[in-house]
Enzyme design. Structure first.
Site, PDB file in Angstrom:
ATOM      1  CG  ASP A  61      54.008 -48.026  -5.235  1.00  0.00           C
ATOM      2  OD1 ASP A  61      54.567 -47.816  -4.138  1.00  0.00           O
ATOM      3  OD2 ASP A  61      52.808 -48.328  -5.333  1.00  0.00           O
ATOM      4  CG  ASN A  88      61.489 -36.519  -1.880  1.00  0.00           C
ATOM      5  OD1 ASN A  88      61.593 -35.681  -0.995  1.00  0.00           O
ATOM      6  ND2 ASN A  88      60.391 -36.616  -2.647  1.00  0.00           N
ATOM      7  CE1 TYR A 167      57.270 -37.835   7.857  1.00  0.00           C
ATOM      8  CE2 TYR A 167      57.457 -36.315   9.710  1.00  0.00           C
ATOM      9  CZ  TYR A 167      57.765 -36.661   8.409  1.00  0.00           C
ATOM     10  OH  TYR A 167      58.565 -35.847   7.647  1.00  0.00           O
ATOM     11  CE  LYS A 171      60.492 -38.869   7.023  1.00  0.00           C
ATOM     12  NZ  LYS A 171      60.928 -39.184   5.644  1.00  0.00           N
TER      13      LYS A 171
END
Length: 244
Positions: A61, A88, A167, A171
């Site tokens: 995790d 990932n 989000y 990134k």
């Protein structure tokens, strides 16, 4: 005789992560399939193992320091090194929360996985990667984090995407993290790159994407197995470099 490469893929029990594990295994890489859910992890291992792939599960995790430390200790005990790390694991968070609407708790939750989780796992695995003759780190990012695309005067292909602080910004931060690790590890010959899998059909977007998981995984696998003359500190999609 060339030693078999050892790879760890986080969030690998489904979607793009599973496809990355599958494609690496198909190239003869021994793959450690990292996932936090034990049942899904072992189901994925069984599915890949049925084809003869050298793959095993590892509890991980990316927001839990104890499982990260245990995973690093397991890799150390079993293999003594790590050749490939593919970060990932990621989440989109609540995509309905636009900039200016508050929701900092949700932004923190997204950053915990997409940014701080990557840093924590990478730091834990660095001693093992430094023992590899050809260490590779691949961070799965997204072109929605491209500052050039975000700030295109006409909105570019992101014109229909609401302004969000979760989000896409995570990134952007991940891309910067990638560049800093690449700078730090250049002297060790460890190549560090970010990749964009494209609009891939996964449960992150309710399978609305136009690309298959296998297609989305290809660029990560390519950078994970690139030779010594390959790039570092780059951001790539299938079509080539992505603007930061």
């Amino acid at each position: 005789m060339t030693e078999t490469k050892i790879a760890l893929v986080t969030g690998a029990n489904k979607g793009i992560g599973f496809a990355i594990a599958e494609q690496l295994a198909a190239q003869g890489v021994t793959v450690l399939l990292g996932a936090r859910d034990a049942t899904r992890r072992e189901d994925a291992v069984a599915k890949l193992g049925a084809s003869g792939a050298s793959v095993s599960g590892i509890a991980l995790d990316v927001t839990d320091p104890a499982t990260i430390a245990a995973a690093a200790a397991e890799v150390e005990s079993r293999f003594g090194r790590l050749d490939i790390l593919v970060n990932n694991a990621g989440i989109t968070g609540d995509l309905s929360q636009e900039a200016g609407a508050g929701g900092l708790a949700e932004v923190r939750r997204v950053f915990d996985v997409n940014v701080f989780g990557v840093m924590a796992v990478t730091d834990a695995m660095l001693p093992l990667l430094r023992r590899s003759p050809a260490g590779r780190i691949v961070n799965v990012s997204s072109s929605v984090g491209s500052l050039a695309d975000m700030t295109a005067p006409d909105g570019g292909y992101l014109a229909d995407m609401p302004a969000m602080l979760g989000y896409p910004v995570s990134k952007t931060a991940l891309n910067a993290v990638t560049a800093q690790y690449a700078k730090h590890l250049r002297k060790n010959g460890i190549l560090v790159n970010a990749v964009c899998p494209g609009y891939t059909a996964t449960d992150l977007n309710n399978f609305a994407g136009t690309r298959t998981a296998a297609e989305g995984a290809a660029i990560a696998v390519r950078l994970a197995t690139v030779g010594a003359d390959g790039p570092t500190a780059g951001f790539f999609a299938d079509e080539g470099p992505v603007a930061w």
